[in-house]
Design a protein around this motif. Structure first.
Motif, short mmCIF file in Angstrom:
data_model
loop_
_atom_site.label_atom_id
_atom_site.label_comp_id
_atom_site.label_asym_id
_atom_site.label_seq_id
_atom_site.Cartn_x
_atom_site.Cartn_y
_atom_site.Cartn_z
N ILE A 229 -4.21 2.14 -5.45
CA ILE A 229 -4.80 2.14 -4.11
C ILE A 229 -6.14 2.86 -4.15
CG2 ILE A 229 -3.62 4.26 -3.39
CD1 ILE A 229 -3.26 2.89 -0.61
N ILE B 229 -7.25 -2.13 -2.98
CA ILE B 229 -6.63 -1.81 -4.27
C ILE B 229 -7.59 -2.19 -5.39
CG2 ILE B 229 -4.24 -2.11 -3.47
CD1 ILE B 229 -4.23 -4.89 -4.77
N LEU C 106 0.84 -1.21 0.00
CA LEU C 106 0.00 0.00 0.00
C LEU C 106 0.87 1.26 0.00
CD1 LEU C 106 -2.92 -0.91 2.43
CD2 LEU C 106 -2.95 -0.86 -0.07
#
Lengths: 107, 107
Positions: free
Chosen positions: A80, A62, A17
């Motif tokens: 993301i 995501i 992330l």
DNA sequence: TCAATATACCTCATCTGTCAAGGTATATTT
DNA sequence: AAATATACCTTGACAGATGAGGTATATTGA
């Protein structure tokens, strides 16, 4: 137990992330970036990476799309989501807490 | 994934060794100490604790003996060995490295 | 030219540490 | 007498990591 396994276990998702916060990217590239950032001390194994992608996508953190490469191997990009950004904040907070705790316990 | 599981996974053995560096101790006490030191944020589950004891003993990092309590429940004490002290140094070094790496990766 | 390497994706079975759930026994407190 | 605290332990299941395997395209060096 090596430094690439249990000690880092559970951080894979946060690491991914974090990379996607900078920019959309794809598996191969993310892996290279991580190796570079850690001076080759930490290599995310491919299977680990892809299983993390599945979990992150499942969780809605995501989203994915295919790149439009006209040459070379196709690339599956990851981006993301808003939820992912929120999750990252939590992950990072948890990391800070865990770090403090372990430091306290490993005197 | 909670703060009591995967994020701390792999540190159990080091945490136990760290406690035994201070003094010999027994399962129940070690668990209480950890909870106290972390303000009840981290509770080592018993099954986790005992499986870690087995691994540590298997590796020769700790040895065990029964306490001589005349009253109350019996206590199995654990003591760190020379090898265990060496192993702890390595564990701690690995933790320092892992910490740096994760901090670098979670910008 | 062609073998090796790099890029790029993916799955499946296995391993390992964690933990929920269960058990035993003694002592103290309500 | 029941509940709680102290103290030990095992078993089976779970989940993330990973070794091993697979596919395909492009480039590079001998």
């Amino acid at each position: 137990m090596s430094i690439t396994s249990d000690i880092l276990r559970g951080h894979t998702e946060a690491i991914i992330l974090s990379h996607l916060l900078e920019q959309d990217s794809y598996g191969y590239q993310i892996n290279k970036d991580i190796m570079k950032k850690t001076d080759n001390r930490y290599e995310l194994k491919e299977a680990t990476l892809y299983s993390a992608f599945r979990r992150l996508e499942q969780a809605g953190y995501i989203r994915t799309y295919w790149g439009d490469e006209s040459v070379g191997a196709r690339r599956r990009y990851y981006a993301i989501t808003g939820e992912g950004k929120d999750a990252y904040v939590v992950y990072k907070q948890e990391w800070q807490e865990a770090k403090e705790m372990i430091d306290k316990l490993l005197k």
